[in-house]
Design a protein around this motif. Sequence first.
Motif: not given
Length: 445
Positions: A265-275, A287-289, A292-299
């Motif tokens: 991933x470029x510009x994003x990293x994984x975290x500790x929340x999933x379902x 977001x790592x930069x 991005x408009x928001x600090x969070x995203x969903x994959x």
Amino acid sequence: MNAFLLFTNLEIPNWNHAFLQKPKKPELIKVCLNLLIMKGKTSWVSHRLDDIPKDIKDFDSFSEVNDEGNKDNSPVISVDLLLPDDLLERILAYLPIASIFRAGCVCKRWYEIVNSRRFLWNISPISSQKPWYFMFTSSDESSGYAYDHVLRKWYAIELPYMIKTSRWFIASSCGLVCFMDTDSRSELYVCNLITKCCFRLREPPGLRVCDYSTLSVSVDCESATYTVTVVKSRQVPENYFQWDLSVYVYDSVTMTWTTPVTEMLTGWRGGDESVICNGVLYFLIYSTGSFQENRHGLLSYDLSTRPPVGNLLACGFISVPCSLTCGRLMNLKGSLVMVGGIGKQDRQDIITGIGIWVLENTREWQEVAPMPHRFFQGFGELDDVFASSGTDDLIYIQSYGAPALLVFDLRKNQWKWSQKCPVTKWFPLQLFSGFCFEPRLDISP
């Protein structure tokens, strides 16, 4: 160990053992009769605990016998003796989990019924238990208290001995709870907290050392099988904007791990929340930069088809509903629900409220209910991150800085504080956390 003995240490406020006080048989028989005389009802499975009238009237023919005996010498007939075992099993199956254990203390016959394999097998289609919330007593211990929202009581429960602290990764589904250690990410257990049955999974593949991990589990109640996913994220050396991401999937049928996704991933990293929801894995990315408009995203990734993915950001990215300080994901009856802290537009790390959203049409968020301001203020000084989990119709929200617990009933659209938890705050920096799980007797890992 017999199932009902697992609750001998359960406690409720006032620190007594009223949970296991022997209930009066005539009171339970009134409930039995009330179920039996329901007019126009032919299927036991169609009834639910919520359908039982709360204003059960006394039956003059079955009043309790006092110490002086039967003065008029008329015969006393116990309905309990008239009911066959299979019918009594059906009746007892309507009780909440806590009441089922109390029923096992009434007499030898009832004890044998609630501990029989047939009862555990038949309880699933009849009794739908509301989820409990387990709150840890401290960050260094695995003990804590479980809150029953229906009876509004707290029970002292010990986690399996393998779980040493509250800092493990935890996920739950349909009565099973999955634990993964935070040190090596190699110890994984699937447990039933009510029956204390546990099973250790094989160590997932990939490097043990990673920067971020998230755990999720999904149980198929009909087949009694389950799927466990672990998403690991690791920073590319000397490059903060690029992160390696891997998705590991465990199948309880084959008892093996697979790795369907491995990419950068470029510009994003994984975290500790999933379902996992309807066979699709959802996990938050960060977001790592500053671009991005928001600090969070969903994959999202479809676990049922497992298509080959070249660019997960391009085909599985879902925007968050607004600027968030944190996000918590949960599966409520097949719907993906997000509970998030609403951040200020110019300062996304400052929380101004808490919202609840449901994902519709796989891409659009529908706001369910913003938390009323009086409940938001009830947490006191709420940090920008907090704990929240839920299943069925209930969502639990807890501040890390206090044992206060707020419950939102999605079906009733109702907010309510829990009963005061027996957990005590001993020092200012003490942290509290917890997780939601369904109390069930009929599922095993």
